[in-house]
Design an enzyme around this catalytic site. Sequence first.
Site, PDB file in Angstrom:
ATOM      1  N   ILE A 337      38.313  44.472   0.260  1.00 22.41           N
ATOM      2  CA  ILE A 337      37.438  45.596   0.635  1.00 22.41           C
ATOM      3  C   ILE A 337      37.981  46.909   0.071  1.00 22.41           C
ATOM      4  O   ILE A 337      37.214  47.813  -0.278  1.00 22.41           O
ATOM      5  CB  ILE A 337      37.279  45.645   2.181  1.00 22.41           C
ATOM      6  CG1 ILE A 337      36.406  44.464   2.639  1.00 22.41           C
ATOM      7  CG2 ILE A 337      36.692  46.978   2.649  1.00 22.41           C
ATOM      8  CD1 ILE A 337      36.308  44.264   4.137  1.00 22.41           C
ATOM      9  N   HIS A 338      39.297  46.989  -0.075  1.00 16.12           N
ATOM     10  CA  HIS A 338      39.899  48.202  -0.649  1.00 16.12           C
ATOM     11  C   HIS A 338      39.823  48.216  -2.181  1.00 16.12           C
ATOM     12  O   HIS A 338      40.216  49.214  -2.802  1.00 16.12           O
ATOM     13  CB  HIS A 338      41.378  48.319  -0.246  1.00 16.12           C
ATOM     14  CG  HIS A 338      41.599  48.866   1.129  1.00 16.12           C
ATOM     15  ND1 HIS A 338      41.248  48.200   2.278  1.00 16.12           N
ATOM     16  CD2 HIS A 338      42.143  50.048   1.542  1.00 16.12           C
ATOM     17  CE1 HIS A 338      41.582  48.925   3.331  1.00 16.12           C
ATOM     18  NE2 HIS A 338      42.114  50.049   2.918  1.00 16.12           N
ATOM     19  N   GLY A 340      40.890  47.895  -5.929  1.00 17.70           N
ATOM     20  CA  GLY A 340      42.201  48.099  -6.565  1.00 17.70           C
ATOM     21  C   GLY A 340      43.173  48.856  -5.671  1.00 17.70           C
ATOM     22  O   GLY A 340      44.386  48.643  -5.726  1.00 17.70           O
ATOM     23  N   GLU A 363      58.870  29.331  12.111  1.00 16.64           N
ATOM     24  CA  GLU A 363      58.582  28.662  13.399  1.00 16.64           C
ATOM     25  C   GLU A 363      57.735  27.410  13.156  1.00 16.64           C
ATOM     26  O   GLU A 363      56.885  27.052  13.962  1.00 16.64           O
ATOM     27  CB  GLU A 363      57.855  29.597  14.383  1.00 16.64           C
ATOM     28  CG  GLU A 363      58.513  30.929  14.612  1.00 16.64           C
ATOM     29  CD  GLU A 363      59.654  30.889  15.597  1.00 16.64           C
ATOM     30  OE1 GLU A 363      59.795  29.865  16.285  1.00 16.64           O
ATOM     31  OE2 GLU A 363      60.414  31.858  15.634  1.00 16.64           O
ATOM     32  N   GLU A 367      51.791  22.932   7.932  1.00 16.02           N
ATOM     33  CA  GLU A 367      51.791  21.463   7.866  1.00 16.02           C
ATOM     34  C   GLU A 367      52.478  20.899   9.116  1.00 16.02           C
ATOM     35  O   GLU A 367      52.012  19.916   9.702  1.00 16.02           O
ATOM     36  CB  GLU A 367      52.505  20.971   6.596  1.00 16.02           C
ATOM     37  CG  GLU A 367      51.776  21.275   5.289  1.00 16.02           C
ATOM     38  CD  GLU A 367      51.863  22.744   4.866  1.00 16.02           C
ATOM     39  OE1 GLU A 367      52.761  23.473   5.327  1.00 16.02           O
ATOM     40  OE2 GLU A 367      51.004  23.175   4.068  1.00 16.02           O
TER      41      GLU A 367
HETATM   42  C1  LIG Z   1      61.603  35.344   6.769  1.00 19.92           C
HETATM   43  C2  LIG Z   1      62.051  34.096   7.431  1.00 19.92           C
HETATM   44  C3  LIG Z   1      62.712  34.179   8.643  1.00 19.92           C
HETATM   45  C4  LIG Z   1      63.171  33.002   9.260  1.00 19.92           C
HETATM   46  N1  LIG Z   1      63.870  33.087  10.441  1.00 19.92           N
HETATM   47  C5  LIG Z   1      64.485  31.988  10.936  1.00 19.92           C
HETATM   48  C6  LIG Z   1      65.370  32.078  12.055  1.00 19.92           C
HETATM   49  O1  LIG Z   1      65.549  33.141  12.643  1.00 19.92           O
HETATM   50  N2  LIG Z   1      66.022  30.964  12.450  1.00 19.92           N
HETATM   51  C7  LIG Z   1      65.845  29.748  11.842  1.00 19.92           C
HETATM   52  O2  LIG Z   1      66.465  28.777  12.261  1.00 19.92           O
HETATM   53  N3  LIG Z   1      64.985  29.616  10.792  1.00 19.92           N
HETATM   54  C8  LIG Z   1      64.316  30.709  10.330  1.00 19.92           C
HETATM   55  N4  LIG Z   1      63.465  30.587   9.237  1.00 19.92           N
HETATM   56  C9  LIG Z   1      63.293  29.288   8.609  1.00 19.92           C
HETATM   57  C10 LIG Z   1      61.908  28.692   8.771  1.00 19.92           C
HETATM   58  O3  LIG Z   1      61.670  28.302  10.089  1.00 19.92           O
HETATM   59  C11 LIG Z   1      61.793  27.534   7.769  1.00 19.92           C
HETATM   60  O4  LIG Z   1      61.726  28.147   6.489  1.00 19.92           O
HETATM   61  C12 LIG Z   1      60.614  26.630   8.018  1.00 19.92           C
HETATM   62  O5  LIG Z   1      60.827  25.874   9.171  1.00 19.92           O
HETATM   63  C13 LIG Z   1      60.347  25.677   6.843  1.00 19.92           C
HETATM   64  O6  LIG Z   1      61.514  25.032   6.438  1.00 19.92           O
HETATM   65  P1  LIG Z   1      61.891  25.016   4.864  1.00 19.92           P
HETATM   66  O7  LIG Z   1      61.798  26.413   4.386  1.00 19.92           O
HETATM   67  O8  LIG Z   1      63.185  24.331   4.729  1.00 19.92           O
HETATM   68  O9  LIG Z   1      60.726  24.194   4.189  1.00 19.92           O
HETATM   69  P2  LIG Z   1      60.659  22.597   4.005  1.00 19.92           P
HETATM   70  O10 LIG Z   1      60.872  21.909   5.309  1.00 19.92           O
HETATM   71  O11 LIG Z   1      61.526  22.197   2.874  1.00 19.92           O
HETATM   72  O12 LIG Z   1      59.138  22.412   3.572  1.00 19.92           O
HETATM   73  C14 LIG Z   1      58.665  22.621   2.241  1.00 19.92           C
HETATM   74  C15 LIG Z   1      57.191  22.240   2.212  1.00 19.92           C
HETATM   75  O13 LIG Z   1      57.025  20.869   2.528  1.00 19.92           O
HETATM   76  C16 LIG Z   1      56.165  20.714   3.645  1.00 19.92           C
HETATM   77  N5  LIG Z   1      56.611  19.563   4.431  1.00 19.92           N
HETATM   78  C17 LIG Z   1      57.848  19.291   4.913  1.00 19.92           C
HETATM   79  N6  LIG Z   1      57.851  18.147   5.582  1.00 19.92           N
HETATM   80  C18 LIG Z   1      56.585  17.669   5.568  1.00 19.92           C
HETATM   81  C19 LIG Z   1      55.926  16.515   6.110  1.00 19.92           C
HETATM   82  N7  LIG Z   1      56.585  15.626   6.843  1.00 19.92           N
HETATM   83  N8  LIG Z   1      54.606  16.363   5.871  1.00 19.92           N
HETATM   84  C20 LIG Z   1      53.926  17.282   5.161  1.00 19.92           C
HETATM   85  N9  LIG Z   1      54.470  18.385   4.620  1.00 19.92           N
HETATM   86  C21 LIG Z   1      55.786  18.578   4.826  1.00 19.92           C
HETATM   87  C22 LIG Z   1      56.273  22.026   4.405  1.00 19.92           C
HETATM   88  O14 LIG Z   1      55.159  22.247   5.246  1.00 19.92           O
HETATM   89  C23 LIG Z   1      56.360  23.025   3.258  1.00 19.92           C
HETATM   90  O15 LIG Z   1      55.085  23.263   2.757  1.00 19.92           O
HETATM   91  C24 LIG Z   1      62.941  31.747   8.649  1.00 19.92           C
HETATM   92  C25 LIG Z   1      62.245  31.677   7.434  1.00 19.92           C
HETATM   93  C26 LIG Z   1      61.812  32.833   6.836  1.00 19.92           C
HETATM   94  C27 LIG Z   1      61.085  32.727   5.515  1.00 19.92           C
END
Ligand SMILES: Cc1cc2nc3c(=O)[nH]c(=O)nc-3n(C[C@H](O)[C@H](O)[C@H](O)COP(=O)(O)OP(=O)(O)OC[C@H]3O[C@@H](n4cnc5c(N)ncnc54)[C@H](O)[C@@H]3O)c2cc1C
Length: 380
Positions: A337-338, A340, A363, A367
């Site tokens: 809506i904005h 560019g 959290e 998926e």
């Molecule tokens: C800014 C930020 C702050 C955060 N803060 C915290 C925090 O304070 N404490 C903490 O503990 N964690 C924290 N996290 C971690 C966050 O909870 C994880 O990044 C998240 O749970 C996903 O884990 P991963 O990044 O290892 O992805 P992965 O588990 O490796 O997943 C990669 C992809 O595969 C998909 N996938 C994985 N398994 C399956 C399956 N069985 N079936 C289908 N798809 C699947 C996922 O949905 C995703 O699309 C934070 C993350 C970010 C980015």
Amino acid sequence: MDFHLSEEDLDFKQMARELAEKRIYPHALEFDEKGITPPELIKECAELGYFGFTVPEEYGGLGMSATAFMGVLEELCAACAGFGIMLSVHCSLTCEIIKLFGSDELKQKYLPAMAAGEKIGAYCITEPNAGTDIAAIATTAEDKGDHFLLNGTKTFVTNAGFADVLIVFAKTHPEEGRKGLSCFVVDKASEGIMVGAPEKKCGIKASDTREINFSDVKVPKENLLGNLKEGFKMAVVILNSGRIGVSFQAIGIAQAALNEAIKYSKERVQFGQPIANFQAIQFKIAEMATRLDAGRLLAYRASQLKDEGKPCHRESSMSKLFCSQMANFVCNEAVQIHGGYGYIKEYPVERYFRDARVTELYEGTSEAQRMVISRDLLKD
Ligand SMILES: Cc1cc2nc3c(=O)[nH]c(=O)nc-3n(C[C@H](O)[C@H](O)[C@H](O)COP(=O)(O)OP(=O)(O)OC[C@H]3O[C@@H](n4cnc5c(N)ncnc54)[C@H](O)[C@@H]3O)c2cc1C
């Protein structure tokens, strides 16, 4: 739309809105660009009791409901989602797990200072090789008689840079998979803890995200939360709180984006009239507002179930799944809506668009939420 917020809850929400509008929103772009969680704002929020919002009064908190807290969180996140998630992690994950599973001794030791905002909490479960698959964590806590010895690396820890109290999940019985997980309260000042540099993120830059390494860290026996091998169960319960928190973070961001889109559509003139006169824009706004209200209803349902002590596992996942997708949709449309200008930092929708992205990741990814919801529906 207030769902069942009481007069008192609404007063808190209104106070939070005033604080957010006056003290947070005007500086949110600066916090974003500098990547800072401003200590003076932490102090202000602490004085208002926000750090102990749902901590019982006997431990120095306000003793309010999760639903009331969500009203406050939404307002803070509408102004600055990075600042909001700092408070959400502290309250909904860290204080909450101590409140629900800590011994009276642990509650006495940690909650009063945490409720006063003198000690900030962080939640450490994710590891470089264990995200969605919590059971795969490699951090260990070995029983050494009078203490546990903690070794391992946690990644993406929100608040890691300035937190004082860490909730750490570790394997006490590595051969037992997810059943071998336990959970500990760890003082960050303990010897053997190394905190990494801040991650350079796409959005919520006002929140602090870092890796933490534990090398032979001695954890007193009494700092075990709940019982040995109950870590996975606790993580599942506490994730409900976190997911409701992220839902309201998403709602706050989406509401702010919708407000900006409405305002801009009335101001921006093309073809000799405000773009709000075009049905293509009107329909976008109608769709954005409808999805936002639907998300809010799902989120309040989940938080009220939680407050009533009823099961809310499926409902908090539904709320988190829907609200995070909704926020990404709403922010994308707000940018559209904005035109560019939506891609330029001068307009806050650029920040909302970046901030919304993470709500589908942490959290539990979208998926992961679908796995929780479908498992619950398909179970015998
Ligand atoms: C800014 C930020 C702050 C955060 N803060 C915290 C925090 O304070 N404490 C903490 O503990 N964690 C924290 N996290 C971690 C966050 O909870 C994880 O990044 C998240 O749970 C996903 O884990 P991963 O990044 O290892 O992805 P992965 O588990 O490796 O997943 C990669 C992809 O595969 C998909 N996938 C994985 N398994 C399956 C399956 N069985 N079936 C289908 N798809 C699947 C996922 O949905 C995703 O699309 C934070 C993350 C970010 C980015």
